[in-house]
Design a protein around this motif. Structure first.
Motif, PDB file in Angstrom:
ATOM      1  N   GLU A 163     -15.023  -3.579  -0.307  1.00  0.00           N
ATOM      2  CA  GLU A 163     -13.791  -4.150  -0.864  1.00  0.00           C
ATOM      3  C   GLU A 163     -12.544  -3.813  -0.058  1.00  0.00           C
ATOM      4  N   ASP A 164     -12.691  -3.010   0.996  1.00  0.00           N
ATOM      5  CA  ASP A 164     -11.560  -2.759   1.901  1.00  0.00           C
ATOM      6  C   ASP A 164     -11.383  -3.884   2.907  1.00  0.00           C
ATOM      7  N   SER A 165     -12.330  -4.798   2.949  1.00  0.00           N
ATOM      8  CA  SER A 165     -12.210  -5.945   3.857  1.00  0.00           C
ATOM      9  C   SER A 165     -10.970  -6.750   3.488  1.00  0.00           C
ATOM     10  N   ALA A 166     -10.076  -6.891   4.443  1.00  0.00           N
ATOM     11  CA  ALA A 166      -8.795  -7.550   4.182  1.00  0.00           C
ATOM     12  C   ALA A 166      -8.027  -7.642   5.488  1.00  0.00           C
ATOM     13  N   LEU A 173       0.828  -1.205   0.000  1.00  0.00           N
ATOM     14  CA  LEU A 173       0.000   0.000   0.000  1.00  0.00           C
ATOM     15  C   LEU A 173       0.866   1.260   0.000  1.00  0.00           C
ATOM     16  N   VAL A 174       1.749   1.368   1.011  1.00  0.00           N
ATOM     17  CA  VAL A 174       2.461   2.625   1.203  1.00  0.00           C
ATOM     18  C   VAL A 174       3.730   2.405   2.010  1.00  0.00           C
ATOM     19  N   SER A 175       4.729   3.237   1.737  1.00  0.00           N
ATOM     20  CA  SER A 175       5.924   3.272   2.578  1.00  0.00           C
ATOM     21  C   SER A 175       6.098   4.686   3.120  1.00  0.00           C
ATOM     22  N   PHE A 176       6.743   4.787   4.269  1.00  0.00           N
ATOM     23  CA  PHE A 176       6.786   6.050   5.013  1.00  0.00           C
ATOM     24  C   PHE A 176       8.143   6.180   5.666  1.00  0.00           C
ATOM     25  N   TYR A 177       8.764   7.340   5.456  1.00  0.00           N
ATOM     26  CA  TYR A 177      10.074   7.579   6.050  1.00  0.00           C
ATOM     27  C   TYR A 177      10.232   9.055   6.330  1.00  0.00           C
ATOM     28  N   GLU A 201      -1.256   2.186  -6.366  1.00  0.00           N
ATOM     29  CA  GLU A 201      -2.499   2.742  -6.917  1.00  0.00           C
ATOM     30  C   GLU A 201      -3.697   2.438  -6.009  1.00  0.00           C
ATOM     31  N   ILE A 202      -3.536   1.450  -5.134  1.00  0.00           N
ATOM     32  CA  ILE A 202      -4.602   1.140  -4.186  1.00  0.00           C
ATOM     33  C   ILE A 202      -4.755   2.283  -3.179  1.00  0.00           C
ATOM     34  N   PHE A 203      -3.665   2.895  -2.832  1.00  0.00           N
ATOM     35  CA  PHE A 203      -3.614   3.931  -1.788  1.00  0.00           C
ATOM     36  C   PHE A 203      -4.139   5.234  -2.361  1.00  0.00           C
ATOM     37  N   ASP A 204      -5.473   5.335  -2.422  1.00  0.00           N
ATOM     38  CA  ASP A 204      -6.068   6.549  -2.992  1.00  0.00           C
ATOM     39  C   ASP A 204      -6.388   7.550  -1.889  1.00  0.00           C
TER      40      ASP A 204
END
Lengths: 110, 115
Positions: free
Chosen positions: B85-88, B46-50, B59-62
């Motif tokens: 559809e966010d169920s995961a 989804l995403v990385s953060f630093y 592209e999922i991380f809207d």
């Protein structure tokens, strides 16, 4: 697009058997390939491979990478019921993200 | 051995509601990630953060998603208006500072169920 394909998707063996799990990949600017074991929830780190031909070993588990043919194998010798899990292969290319395969579900029966 | 922790282990919410998933990365790690795994499918980045900012996102991380490091220990993922559809299963991961080739360690995950 980066891609990881694992085979087989599922494997059932008896305790004491030796298994080989396969992972092939396509990735831009390859940096590393990682194997994780997923039991119930969290992927637990097993190995990280960056260089071709160098075997990583931990107890009954071992793994090797072939950067020319773009694949890796994970071997488990003398399997035990506790080895039952999903084994995930992931690759890292030229960015932070890991790209995962679908995993191989290993079932070891007593 | 230090490990990544996540709370809650399971969250059930109604469609359209906001959820915040929490993670405590390993204490000396400075790179943080969120991944998700829809049931029966691959683990997806989804995403990385630093350094208090997003370094990469998929592209999922809207716009419905956001991440934050509100203090020195927590790392959160917020979904503003949840969809079915966010169920995961949502996994947090972290790694040490240093070379990009380094192991990402995963937390136990939060199972999100959107009704």
């Amino acid at each position: 697009e980066d891609k990881v394909v694992q085979s087989p998707l599922s494997l059932v063996v008896h305790e004491g058997d030796t298994v080989t799990l396969n992972c092939s990949y396509e990735v831009t600017n390859f940096r590393s390939l990682l194997w994780y074991k997923q039991e119930k929830k969290a992927p637990t780190f097993l190995f990280m491979l960056t260089s071709s031909g160098i075997e990583k070993k931990s107890g009954r588990l071992s793994s090797i990478l072939d950067k020319k043919e773009l694949f890796s194998i994970l071997n488990i010798t003398a399997t035990q019921t506790g080895d039952s899990a999903i084994y995930l292969c992931a690759v890292q290319g030229g960015s932070e993200k890991l790209v995962f395969g679908k995993g191989t579900k290993l079932t070891v029966n007593p | 051995e230090p490990e990544v922790t996540q709370t809650p282990s399971h969250q059930v919410t109604q469609m359209g509601q906001e959820v915040i998933l929490r993670c405590v990365p390993i204490s000396n790690h400075l790179y943080f990630y969120w991944y998700r795994q829809i049931l029966g499918q691959k683990v997806e980045f989804l995403v990385s953060f630093y350094n208090n900012e997003i370094s990469e996102k998929s592209e999922i991380f809207d716009d419905q998603f956001s991440v934050e490091r509100p203090d020195g220990s927590n790392f959160t993922l917020k979904i503003r208006s949840t969809k079915l559809e966010d169920s995961a299963m949502y996994f947090c991961a972290s790694r040490r500072q240093g070379a990009i080739v380094d192991t990402q360690y995963f937390g136990p995950g939060t199972r999100l169920t959107v009704l």
